[in-house]
Write a protein that holds these residues in place. Sequence first.
Motif, short mmCIF file in Angstrom:
data_model
loop_
_atom_site.label_atom_id
_atom_site.label_comp_id
_atom_site.label_asym_id
_atom_site.label_seq_id
_atom_site.Cartn_x
_atom_site.Cartn_y
_atom_site.Cartn_z
N LEU A 1 -19.40 28.05 19.69
CA LEU A 1 -20.41 28.99 19.21
C LEU A 1 -19.85 29.90 18.11
O LEU A 1 -20.58 30.27 17.18
CB LEU A 1 -20.94 29.82 20.38
N ASP A 2 -18.58 30.26 18.23
CA ASP A 2 -17.94 31.05 17.18
C ASP A 2 -17.91 30.25 15.87
O ASP A 2 -18.22 30.79 14.80
CB ASP A 2 -16.52 31.41 17.62
N GLY A 3 -17.57 28.96 15.96
CA GLY A 3 -17.56 28.13 14.76
C GLY A 3 -18.94 27.99 14.14
O GLY A 3 -19.10 28.04 12.92
N LEU A 4 -19.98 27.84 14.99
CA LEU A 4 -21.35 27.77 14.47
C LEU A 4 -21.76 29.08 13.80
O LEU A 4 -22.47 29.06 12.78
CB LEU A 4 -22.31 27.44 15.62
N THR A 5 -21.29 30.19 14.34
CA THR A 5 -21.61 31.49 13.73
C THR A 5 -20.97 31.60 12.35
O THR A 5 -21.58 32.17 11.42
CB THR A 5 -21.12 32.63 14.64
N ILE A 6 -19.76 31.08 12.19
CA ILE A 6 -19.13 31.07 10.87
C ILE A 6 -19.99 30.28 9.88
O ILE A 6 -20.16 30.69 8.72
CB ILE A 6 -17.70 30.49 10.97
N ILE A 7 -20.57 29.15 10.34
CA ILE A 7 -21.45 28.37 9.47
C ILE A 7 -22.69 29.18 9.09
O ILE A 7 -23.13 29.17 7.93
CB ILE A 7 -21.84 27.06 10.16
N VAL A 8 -23.27 29.89 10.07
CA VAL A 8 -24.45 30.72 9.79
C VAL A 8 -24.12 31.78 8.76
O VAL A 8 -24.88 32.01 7.80
CB VAL A 8 -24.97 31.37 11.09
N LEU A 9 -22.98 32.45 8.92
CA LEU A 9 -22.59 33.50 7.98
C LEU A 9 -22.34 32.94 6.58
O LEU A 9 -22.81 33.49 5.58
CB LEU A 9 -21.34 34.21 8.49
N GLY A 10 -21.62 31.82 6.52
CA GLY A 10 -21.34 31.22 5.22
C GLY A 10 -22.60 30.71 4.54
O GLY A 10 -22.78 30.89 3.32
N SER A 11 -23.50 30.08 5.30
CA SER A 11 -24.73 29.56 4.71
C SER A 11 -25.64 30.70 4.27
O SER A 11 -26.35 30.58 3.26
CB SER A 11 -25.46 28.66 5.71
N GLY A 12 -25.61 31.83 5.00
CA GLY A 12 -26.39 32.98 4.58
C GLY A 12 -25.94 33.50 3.23
O GLY A 12 -26.76 33.84 2.36
N LEU A 13 -24.63 33.56 3.02
CA LEU A 13 -24.10 33.98 1.72
C LEU A 13 -24.51 33.00 0.62
O LEU A 13 -24.90 33.39 -0.48
CB LEU A 13 -22.57 34.08 1.78
N TYR A 14 -24.41 31.71 0.94
CA TYR A 14 -24.77 30.69 -0.04
C TYR A 14 -26.25 30.81 -0.43
O TYR A 14 -26.60 30.73 -1.62
CB TYR A 14 -24.48 29.30 0.54
#
Length: 370
Positions: free
Chosen positions: A343-356
């Motif tokens: 879930l921590d790794g998925l959150t990193i994806i959410v944060l990165g995709s939000g910036l993108y």
Amino acid sequence: MKSPTIRRWSMIHTWSSLVCTLFLLLLALTGLPLIFHHELEHLLGDAAQLRQMPAGTAHLDLQQLVIEAQKYRPGEVVQYLGFDEDEPNGVLTITAATAGTEPNSSHTFMLDARTGEPVAMPAANGGFMMLMLRLHVDMFAGLPGKLLLAFMGVLFIVAIVSGTVLYAPFMRRLDFATVRHDKSRRLRWLDLHNLIGVVTLAWALTVGVTGVISALSDLVIAAWRNDSLAAMVAPYQDAPPLTERAPATALLSIAERAAPGMRADFIAFPGTRFSSEHHYAVFMKGATHLTSHLLTPVLIDARTLQVTAVGERPWYMDAMGLSQPLHFGDYGGRPMQILWAVLDGLTIIVLGSGLYLWWGKHRRTGEAKA
């Protein structure tokens, strides 16, 4: 066209996310190794290793261990002794120049309870794991760093709530978990961002709320000292300074009689922030997995060894005690650690995709204006 309400929620979501994203990326990246800190400490050779001895070897009494600790760290005093069920023959020991020295300036090691032999704990005093912990807890900025991270946690919670509000009308147009592969790359990432965000919603809220509580731990402890602890030691307000104290030998048996059915978690020595100038404080915990995180202080007069108070647990101390292990997934063993890491790794994806997504929209708006 978006309604005014949706536009407001969109603005709230965008800016609350943008302000906290870099900090949350730092927390998510440093949180990953902290989830497996026990395993990594052993892998890196930073965990305390006690030597093998025959089973049932008797333990030294506490005062002998205090003497051994002071021999190992001459010129320092013992602040705390801690007891870990995973290492019944070890006593976690924290010493510092004075009893009131702040935690980051203290030294942590383990004493072999059978011999008094000190065993170094590199992870508790420096190295990779301590670097990760300090970055995660306060960014090496002390209380201001903790308060800043608490504020970022609040913004994270706002971003989660606003994102959920925005996702509701989005779901009316598309089936759940739809990713439009036939559309542009930005729309595919928008769908993934929304999908992963809603899948991790409950976990993200849990980690966000417990993170805010943990970041405010210094203020919570200060409130406990000014409220509950002050009331328990009020009779000693005008007492003369303590010139000598009784040995710590019998502290555990005294505390166990005062709090039957409980066992010791740690002992705070006189003058530390968890005791008073005139008391030993033995913090007792329950026997179940849940109550083992709820601590009851037993205050013992440092001169007479008489129990002067058995403290009630204020709700905010219980909230802090329960939130910290939940924040790192320490309740359910290895399966929960793995789940927390995923879930921590998925959150990193959410944060990165939000910036993108924000950068792509910002860039397109700039090009349109040009």
